[in-house]
Scaffold this active site. Structure first.
Site, PDB file in Angstrom:
ATOM      1  N   HIS A   1     -16.245 138.004  32.954  1.00 21.67           N
ATOM      2  CA  HIS A   1     -16.188 139.293  32.882  1.00 21.67           C
ATOM      3  C   HIS A   1     -15.988 139.771  31.405  1.00 21.67           C
ATOM      4  O   HIS A   1     -15.790 140.941  31.137  1.00 21.67           O
ATOM      5  CB  HIS A   1     -15.087 139.984  33.899  1.00 21.67           C
ATOM      6  CG  HIS A   1     -15.386 141.153  34.419  1.00 21.67           C
ATOM      7  ND1 HIS A   1     -14.548 142.319  34.165  1.00 21.67           N
ATOM      8  CD2 HIS A   1     -16.478 141.819  34.925  1.00 21.67           C
ATOM      9  CE1 HIS A   1     -15.026 143.321  34.700  1.00 21.67           C
ATOM     10  NE2 HIS A   1     -16.100 143.103  35.409  1.00 21.67           N
TER      11      HIS A   1
ATOM     12  N   LYS B   1     -11.820 150.665  31.663  1.00 19.84           N
ATOM     13  CA  LYS B   1     -10.415 149.701  31.790  1.00 19.84           C
ATOM     14  C   LYS B   1      -9.641 150.168  30.624  1.00 19.84           C
ATOM     15  O   LYS B   1      -9.650 149.717  29.446  1.00 19.84           O
ATOM     16  CB  LYS B   1     -11.030 148.337  31.873  1.00 19.84           C
ATOM     17  CG  LYS B   1     -11.603 147.765  32.832  1.00 19.84           C
ATOM     18  CD  LYS B   1     -13.192 148.107  32.654  1.00 19.84           C
ATOM     19  CE  LYS B   1     -14.095 147.054  33.255  1.00 19.84           C
ATOM     20  NZ  LYS B   1     -14.143 147.626  34.863  1.00 19.84           N
TER      21      LYS B   1
ATOM     22  N   ASP C   1       1.489 157.925  25.966  1.00 18.05           N
ATOM     23  CA  ASP C   1       2.321 158.870  24.812  1.00 18.05           C
ATOM     24  C   ASP C   1       0.981 159.183  23.606  1.00 18.05           C
ATOM     25  O   ASP C   1       1.825 159.786  22.874  1.00 18.05           O
ATOM     26  CB  ASP C   1       3.503 158.303  24.352  1.00 18.05           C
ATOM     27  CG  ASP C   1       4.533 158.126  25.536  1.00 18.05           C
ATOM     28  OD1 ASP C   1       4.544 158.815  26.338  1.00 18.05           O
ATOM     29  OD2 ASP C   1       5.520 157.085  25.153  1.00 18.05           O
TER      30      ASP C   1
ATOM     31  N   HIS D   1     -16.139 153.133  35.403  1.00 14.98           N
ATOM     32  CA  HIS D   1     -16.015 151.661  35.306  1.00 14.98           C
ATOM     33  C   HIS D   1     -14.990 151.151  34.107  1.00 14.98           C
ATOM     34  O   HIS D   1     -14.950 150.031  33.656  1.00 14.98           O
ATOM     35  CB  HIS D   1     -17.706 151.207  34.768  1.00 14.98           C
ATOM     36  CG  HIS D   1     -17.718 149.650  34.805  1.00 14.98           C
ATOM     37  ND1 HIS D   1     -17.766 149.027  33.390  1.00 14.98           N
ATOM     38  CD2 HIS D   1     -17.726 148.764  35.513  1.00 14.98           C
ATOM     39  CE1 HIS D   1     -17.900 147.725  33.622  1.00 14.98           C
ATOM     40  NE2 HIS D   1     -17.857 147.482  35.127  1.00 14.98           N
TER      41      HIS D   1
ATOM     42  N   ASP E   1     -21.680 139.257  11.752  1.00 14.18           N
ATOM     43  CA  ASP E   1     -21.302 139.393  10.447  1.00 14.18           C
ATOM     44  C   ASP E   1     -21.939 140.642   9.880  1.00 14.18           C
ATOM     45  O   ASP E   1     -22.893 141.274  10.372  1.00 14.18           O
ATOM     46  CB  ASP E   1     -21.846 138.256   9.722  1.00 14.18           C
ATOM     47  CG  ASP E   1     -23.275 138.221   9.336  1.00 14.18           C
ATOM     48  OD1 ASP E   1     -23.640 138.720   8.272  1.00 14.18           O
ATOM     49  OD2 ASP E   1     -23.984 137.932  10.308  1.00 14.18           O
TER      50      ASP E   1
ATOM     51  N   LYS F   1     -16.537 141.471  27.838  1.00 17.89           N
ATOM     52  CA  LYS F   1     -17.815 142.078  27.267  1.00 17.89           C
ATOM     53  C   LYS F   1     -17.510 142.113  25.679  1.00 17.89           C
ATOM     54  O   LYS F   1     -16.928 142.834  25.217  1.00 17.89           O
ATOM     55  CB  LYS F   1     -17.935 143.472  27.855  1.00 17.89           C
ATOM     56  CG  LYS F   1     -18.340 143.376  29.358  1.00 17.89           C
ATOM     57  CD  LYS F   1     -17.315 144.105  30.049  1.00 17.89           C
ATOM     58  CE  LYS F   1     -17.036 144.137  31.482  1.00 17.89           C
ATOM     59  NZ  LYS F   1     -17.892 143.238  32.405  1.00 17.89           N
TER      60      LYS F   1
END
EC number: 3.1.4.4
Length: 810
Positions: free
Chosen positions: A332, A663, A668, A661, A339, A334
């Protein structure tokens, strides 16, 4: 026996078992012969393979390696660093003999929690008992050592990041890196002039970055290497689509761009998850359209090296466990690693490493902007990229609504970029086949070694740490012994070595938090050890990660101290797929149970303080949706959806969810986590889906003495502007009751507009109340008038599945 809350860190060591009697079948000369015969022909049990586990009441929190053929006196000498947030009366040590399928119980030893709750070290031989709590044959004992440290003893508890010397999350594979630069991306693209003026410290204003344009530039300008991993990589998509921001060569597809770079001599390596699952229920629900075979075929015969890699298990699992890993779990991560030219080094030929990490795969359905249009881009940027897997038979020829896509990504520069590179090298070495990785040592005169890209005195500098969920089945170079694994910040299991640092990073950040937490995630379920039984056996669910429980315990601790603290959570209306399907309904059921566990903690804490407050003023859930009036000149489909279908109803109502989707977690306004990991067991386990994430902060923009006003603050305000369609002074302090009440009021209003029968104007913002209610006991109940999501027959509270195994949906 009374239960105690263990909220902190438990240090445990399992030494050995004395004088164990396992029935005598494997002892003596003939027992050895029998074991060898069974092992050779592949039937029966073979030699003894003893291991021990640690449980806190119903939750498995530790597991030793297997000791082979030491049936009488197995010695493990393994130590464990265990984060805990559990109610328990005993710490339970279980000794088992492993089988190809399952394991044979030898016995259990119990250490009462009240022996450790005050922090004393307990070092003792504990009697091993059978299921009836009687001593097992021979009176065997297990030697263990325990010491518990409550969260209050942690010097970082409730303190935030106090100074630039904060060392990062301890006991992890990758250390925190200094002198880094981070670019934060909301959605794949942001049009010009989208974000209003958001003031930052030092008289600066927040400037949004453009993810897919930057990835296009990074790939286009690479000279030596382009490394990509993905759950999906689709060769037919274009990264540059904004007609007002054209780029030379920008009309090329990802596949053609990578072929072109490889033909120029750049080493292009792709690791794409090989979806070899045979679990038809998921495929028919539309959850697995990864194009993996198409991608492999597209690059076959070219200079691009594309490997389809299945999620192979580590060596330590049983036959059943290995089948579960390979059939049910995914790669999973991604990432893109290239360079790149040196910044501001006029004419320099030196190169450096730049990496991208986050939630956005380079595949169809991902390109979107903060406007998240349902219908108005169907004749332009989404005509050839129409994504709508939530309706049977949806297609561009039948029209919208398309499924809009909200996501978050990051670009990493400096020493941290090399850690992402090393992660790719570990994975390629394990599953990539040929050793064709670029030998960077041979390019040391061209590519600079890991070094800061900014001075620590620079007010824009970042400190960043890389985290993963991965095991030895997916990454080479992990140490084999438990001792070496612990030194490397890894967790040892039943003969597998696991990097579980993403979960650790979330736990640490939540425990440090002072004022508020803002989460966006595709899933929100876990801490099943604390769920109410309510038609299930919680210990059978095994969604054991701590994040939901850590959040509710943080809120409870603040209520008890009379301090303000808020948690905002944004999730999709439902997980992508047919919303009535068994898998989606099962996940919604787990989500409801998770919410309810948290709200019950909060209600009990409020009641104990004599407070009659709305628990949504402490913890509040949202989803995203859009609704558009029809405009003249809009795309007109040639066909129509089936009459009375959910597709037709949504098209006529001109509404649909925006798929979250993301994550991400912001703490704070000073610390941010961005990656590929969902808040579920698949992502947080370490031995299930492989994941990667960054956690970082700007040492000159901490909330220690005054509110943080660096890039993270600007990013959150930009996200809130995207979701709410407005900015407000109260948004500057999400910890205030005024802020959370205002955001709740706005989201309630937007839900009313989204779900109403009539539509006169576009929805003014996208942030919708998650359509559930919370009663006076903390139970999550039906929102009045909404058993089902609009335009569907899908229950909002979900439905428990009687046939899908929990491991598949948690």
């Amino acid at each position: 026996m009374a239960q105690h809350l263990l909220h902190g860190t438990l240090h445990a060591t399992i030494y050995e078992v004395d004088d164990l009697h396992t029935g005598g079948l494997r002892s003596g000369f003939f027992g050895k012969i029998l074991a060898n015969v069974e092992e050779t022909i592949g039937v029966g049990k073979g030699e003894t393979q003893l291991y021990a586990t640690i449980d806190l009441q119903r939750a498995r929190v530790g597991r030793t390696r297997k000791i082979k053929d030491e049936a009488k006196n197995p010695k493990w000498y393994e130590s464990f660093h265990i984060y805990c947030a559990h109610l328990a009366s005993d710490i339970i040590f279980t000794v088992k003999d492993d089988n190809p399928i399952g394991a044979t119980l030898i016995g259990r030893a119990y250490v009462p929690v009240d022996q450790v709750i005050h922090g004393e070290e307990v070092d003792q031989w504990v009697e091993i008992l059978d299921n009836d709590r009687n001593p097992i044959h021979g009176g065997s004992k297990i030697h263990v050592k325990l010491q518990y440290f409550g969260v209050e003893a942690d010097r970082n508890w409730n303190q935030g990041i106090k100074s630039a010397k904060f060392p990062g999350v301890p006991y992890t594979f990758f250390s925190q890196r200094q002198g880094c630069k981070v670019s934060l991306y909301q959605d794949a693209h942001i049009p010009d002039n989208f974000v209003p003026r958001i003031p930052l410290a030092g008289g600066k204003n927040y400037e949004p970055q453009r993810c897919w344009e930057d990835i296009f530039d990074a790939i286009s300008n690479a000279q030596h290497m382009i490394y990509i991993t993905g759950w999906s990589v689709y060769t037919e998509i274009a990264l540059v689509r904004d007609s007002r921001r054209p780029k030379p060569g920008g009309d090329v597809t990802v596949g053609e761009l990578l072929k072109k770079k490889a033909s120029e001599g750049v080493r292009v390596l792709l690791l794409v998850w090989d979806d070899r699952t045979s679990v038809d229920v998921l495929k028919k629900d539309g959850l697995m359209a990864t194009h993996d075979e198409e991608t492999e075929n597209f690059f076959r015969g070219s200079d691009v090296h594309c490997i389809l890699c299945p999620r192979n298990p580590d060596d330590g699992g049983s036959i059943v466990q290995n089948l579960q890993v390979s059939a049910m779990f995914t790669h999973h991560q991604k990432i893109v690693v290239v360079d790149s030219e040196m910044p501001s080094r006029g004419g320099s030929q030196m190169r450096r490493i730049v990496s991208f990490v986050g939630g956005i795969d380079l595949c169809d359905g991902r390109y979107d902007t903060p406007f998240h249009s349902l219908f108005r881009t169907l004749d332009t940027v989404h005509h050839d990229d129409f994504h709508q897997p939530n309706f049977t038979g949806a297609a561009i020829t039948k029209g919208g609504p398309r499924e809009p896509w909200h996501d978050i990504h990051s670009r990493l520069e400096g020493p941290i970029a090399w850690d992402v590179l090393y992660n790719f090298e570990q994975r390629w070495s394990k599953q990539g086949g040929k050793d064709i990785l670029v030998k960077l040592r041979e390019l040391s005169d061209i590519i600079i070694t890991p070094s800061p890209v900014m001075f620590q005195e620079d007010h824009d500098v970042w400190n960043v740490q890389l985290f993963r969920s991965i095991d030895g089945g997916a990454a080479a170079g992990f140490p084999e012994s438990p001792e070496a694994a612990a030194e490397a910040g890894l967790v040892s299991g039943k003969d597998n070595i696991i990097d579980r640092s993403i979960q650790d990073a979330y736990i640490h950040a939540i425990r440090r938090a002072k004022d508020f937490i803002y989460i966006e995630n595709q899933y929100f379920l876990g801490s099943s050890f604390a769920w109410a039984a309510d038609g299930i056996t919680p210990e059978d669910i095994n969604a054991l990660h701590l994040i939901p429980k850590e959040l509710s315990l943080k809120i409870v601790s603040k209520i008890e101290k009379g301090e303000k603290f808020r948690v905002y959570v944004v999730v999709p209306m439902w997980p992508e797929g047919l919303p009535e399907s068994a898998s989606v309904q099962a996940i919604l059921d787990w989500q409801r149970r998770t919410m309810q566990m948290m709200y019950k903690d909060i209600v009990q804490a409020l009641r104990a303080q004599g407070l009659e407050e709305d628990p949504r003023n402490y913890l509040t859930f949202f989803c995203l949706g859009n609704r558009e009036v029809k405009k003249e000149g809009e795309y007109e489909p040639a066909e129509r959806p089936d009459a009375d279908s959910s597709y037709m109803k949504a098209q006529e109502a001109r509404r649909f969810m925006i798929y979250v989707h993301t994550k991400m977690m912001i703490v704070d306004d000073e610390y941010i986590i961005i990656g590929s990991a969902n808040i579920n067991q698949r992502s947080m386990d370490g031995a299930r889906d492989s994941e990667i994430a960054m956690g970082g902060y700007q040492p000159h923009h901490l909330s220690h003495r005054q509110p943080a006003r660096g890039q993270i603050h600007g990013f959150r305000m930009s996200l809130w502007y995207e979701h709410l369609g407005m900015l407000d002074e109260t948004f500057l302090d999400p910890s205030s009751v005024e802020c959370i009440e205002k955001v709740n009021r706005i989201s309630d209003k937007y839900w009313d507009l989204y779900s109403s029968e009539s539509l006169e104007h576009d929805l003014p913002g996208h942030l919708l109340r998650y359509p559930v209610d919370v009663d006076g006991e903390g139970d999550v109940t039906e929102f009045p008038g909404f058993e089902f999501f609009p335009d569907t027959k899908a229950r909002i509270l979900g439905t428990k599945s009687d046939y899908l195994p929990p491991i598949l949906t948690t």
